[in-house]
Design a protein around this motif. Structure first.
Motif, PDB file in Angstrom:
ATOM      1  N   ALA A  62      56.648  52.533 -18.019  1.00 41.20           N
ATOM      2  CA  ALA A  62      56.253  51.536 -17.021  1.00 41.20           C
ATOM      3  C   ALA A  62      55.695  50.283 -17.689  1.00 41.20           C
ATOM      4  N   TYR A  63      54.884  50.486 -18.719  1.00 33.64           N
ATOM      5  CA  TYR A  63      54.311  49.349 -19.457  1.00 33.64           C
ATOM      6  C   TYR A  63      55.414  48.528 -20.121  1.00 33.64           C
ATOM      7  N   ALA A  64      56.354  49.224 -20.758  1.00 36.78           N
ATOM      8  CA  ALA A  64      57.441  48.531 -21.445  1.00 36.78           C
ATOM      9  C   ALA A  64      58.303  47.751 -20.465  1.00 36.78           C
ATOM     10  N   THR A  65      58.534  48.323 -19.300  1.00 37.95           N
ATOM     11  CA  THR A  65      59.331  47.631 -18.283  1.00 37.95           C
ATOM     12  C   THR A  65      58.632  46.359 -17.819  1.00 37.95           C
ATOM     13  N   THR A  66      57.331  46.472 -17.592  1.00 42.76           N
ATOM     14  CA  THR A  66      56.553  45.313 -17.141  1.00 42.76           C
ATOM     15  C   THR A  66      56.522  44.207 -18.179  1.00 42.76           C
ATOM     16  N   HIS A  67      56.497  44.588 -19.462  1.00 43.22           N
ATOM     17  CA  HIS A  67      56.374  43.605 -20.542  1.00 43.22           C
ATOM     18  C   HIS A  67      57.708  43.298 -21.225  1.00 43.22           C
ATOM     19  N   LEU A  68      58.790  43.757 -20.614  1.00 43.94           N
ATOM     20  CA  LEU A  68      60.143  43.469 -21.121  1.00 43.94           C
ATOM     21  C   LEU A  68      60.303  43.912 -22.577  1.00 43.94           C
ATOM     22  N   ILE A  69      59.839  45.129 -22.863  1.00 41.08           N
ATOM     23  CA  ILE A  69      59.940  45.697 -24.208  1.00 41.08           C
ATOM     24  C   ILE A  69      61.082  46.706 -24.229  1.00 41.08           C
ATOM     25  N   LEU A  70      61.981  46.576 -25.182  1.00 41.09           N
ATOM     26  CA  LEU A  70      63.081  47.516 -25.339  1.00 41.09           C
ATOM     27  C   LEU A  70      62.614  48.680 -26.209  1.00 41.09           C
ATOM     28  N   GLY A 101      57.243  54.589 -29.377  1.00 45.13           N
ATOM     29  CA  GLY A 101      58.086  53.419 -29.567  1.00 45.13           C
ATOM     30  C   GLY A 101      57.376  52.095 -29.399  1.00 45.13           C
ATOM     31  N   LEU A 102      56.172  52.114 -28.849  1.00 40.00           N
ATOM     32  CA  LEU A 102      55.398  50.878 -28.699  1.00 40.00           C
ATOM     33  C   LEU A 102      54.724  50.501 -30.018  1.00 40.00           C
ATOM     34  N   SER A 103      54.542  49.205 -30.230  1.00 40.76           N
ATOM     35  CA  SER A 103      53.793  48.753 -31.399  1.00 40.76           C
ATOM     36  C   SER A 103      52.322  49.093 -31.215  1.00 40.76           C
ATOM     37  N   PHE A 104      51.555  49.021 -32.292  1.00 44.43           N
ATOM     38  CA  PHE A 104      50.131  49.350 -32.197  1.00 44.43           C
ATOM     39  C   PHE A 104      49.420  48.425 -31.212  1.00 44.43           C
ATOM     40  N   ARG A 105      49.794  47.175 -31.200  1.00 43.52           N
ATOM     41  CA  ARG A 105      49.161  46.216 -30.282  1.00 43.52           C
ATOM     42  C   ARG A 105      49.404  46.626 -28.834  1.00 43.52           C
ATOM     43  N   HIS A 106      50.627  47.017 -28.539  1.00 46.40           N
ATOM     44  CA  HIS A 106      50.941  47.410 -27.163  1.00 46.40           C
ATOM     45  C   HIS A 106      50.371  48.784 -26.834  1.00 46.40           C
ATOM     46  N   ARG A 107      50.321  49.684 -27.805  1.00 46.70           N
ATOM     47  CA  ARG A 107      49.673  50.980 -27.565  1.00 46.70           C
ATOM     48  C   ARG A 107      48.216  50.759 -27.173  1.00 46.70           C
ATOM     49  N   ALA A 167      46.811  48.089 -25.878  1.00 41.16           N
ATOM     50  CA  ALA A 167      46.698  47.467 -24.557  1.00 41.16           C
ATOM     51  C   ALA A 167      46.918  48.503 -23.454  1.00 41.16           C
ATOM     52  N   LEU A 168      47.892  49.384 -23.638  1.00 39.85           N
ATOM     53  CA  LEU A 168      48.161  50.416 -22.646  1.00 39.85           C
ATOM     54  C   LEU A 168      46.995  51.386 -22.538  1.00 39.85           C
ATOM     55  N   VAL A 169      46.502  51.860 -23.663  1.00 35.57           N
ATOM     56  CA  VAL A 169      45.405  52.833 -23.654  1.00 35.57           C
ATOM     57  C   VAL A 169      44.153  52.224 -23.043  1.00 35.57           C
ATOM     58  N   ARG A 170      43.914  50.963 -23.315  1.00 37.20           N
ATOM     59  CA  ARG A 170      42.749  50.307 -22.708  1.00 37.20           C
ATOM     60  C   ARG A 170      42.826  50.394 -21.185  1.00 37.20           C
ATOM     61  N   GLY A 171      44.009  50.211 -20.637  1.00 37.41           N
ATOM     62  CA  GLY A 171      44.161  50.289 -19.189  1.00 37.41           C
ATOM     63  C   GLY A 171      44.004  51.696 -18.641  1.00 37.41           C
ATOM     64  N   LEU A 172      44.307  52.700 -19.458  1.00 42.13           N
ATOM     65  CA  LEU A 172      44.187  54.076 -18.997  1.00 42.13           C
ATOM     66  C   LEU A 172      42.748  54.469 -18.690  1.00 42.13           C
TER      67      LEU A 172
END
Length: 223
Positions: free
Chosen positions: A112-120, A130-136, A138-143
């Motif tokens: 869902a995060y990747a879809t929202t941020h247009l990440i392949l 598959g997410l970069s550390f920066r995106h991981r 950001a996602l975990v912070r929201g959790l």
């Protein structure tokens, strides 16, 4: 990859409550059959996902070239090197059988995060891995936001991640120190005395606050 259904929240909450109780009392109940084991190796999607989650909280350096679960955001040991998988998959924890479902839940959030941020995302590894550390991050912070319906799940995982690094929860403390556990070594945890006990020459307040009770046992237990 076989289909794994999302965890039943009632079952998950019961397991989390039992895990929290076990950790607070030290009386760890036996886990149900079918637990994920550390022997599954880094190729297992559940193990990779849990490693990536733990590495986001307490990052460490990559263990080998091409290590995807560990992002290598820092130098030195992190939660993965400190044995977080051994802690999470302990047969004494009732949470262990639900790790595949929890990993599925986390990967669904990553999609869902990747879809929202247009990440392949790559198809050969779990979505969260598959997410970069920066995106991981950001996602975990929201959790951990108050609006997340599964926040208690991530809170329990973060507690166990911290215990793996800070206390070597899956090992006897003396064994952990003797074998140079990465987390305890990094934190500078002191070695024990020759008899396997820890004593401190200096009082925390610079002076003794009370006299030792005459009936105190040799191990330091109260009368």
């Amino acid at each position: 990859m076989s289909t794994v259904h999302p965890p039943n929240r009632r079952t998950l909450l019961k397991a989390l409550a039992a895990t929290a109780t076990a950790l607070s009392t030290g009386q760890l109940p036996a886990a149900a059959a079918g637990t994920v084991t550390a022997d599954a190796g880094a190729s297992g999607w559940t193990v990779q996902t849990m490693e990536a989650f733990a590495d986001t909280l307490i990052p460490g350096e990559r263990r080998f070239a091409g290590d995807l679960a560990v992002a290598g955001a820092v130098t030195g040991p992190g939660a993965v090197q400190a044995g977080v998988i051994q802690t999470l998959t302990s047969p004494e924890l009732p949470l262990a059988p639900l790790l595949p479902e929890i990993a599925t839940l986390l990967n669904a959030r990553a999609v869902a995060y990747a879809t929202t941020h247009l990440i392949l995302l790559p198809l050969t590894v779990p979505a969260f891995v598959g997410l970069s550390f920066r995106h991981r991050t950001a996602l975990v912070r929201g959790l951990f936001g108050s609006e997340d319906p599964d926040r208690v799940v991530w809170q329990m995982l973060s507690l166990l991640t911290g215990l793996a690094f800070d206390t070597a929860a899956h090992l006897d403390t003396l064994e952990a120190v003797d074998t140079h556990h990465p987390g305890l070594t990094w934190l500078g945890f002191p070695p024990s005395g020759a008899d396997g006990l820890w004593r401190f020459a200096d009082y925390s307040y610079g002076r003794a606050l009370a006299a030792l009770h005459p009936a105190t046992t040799a191990s330091g237990s109260p009368a």
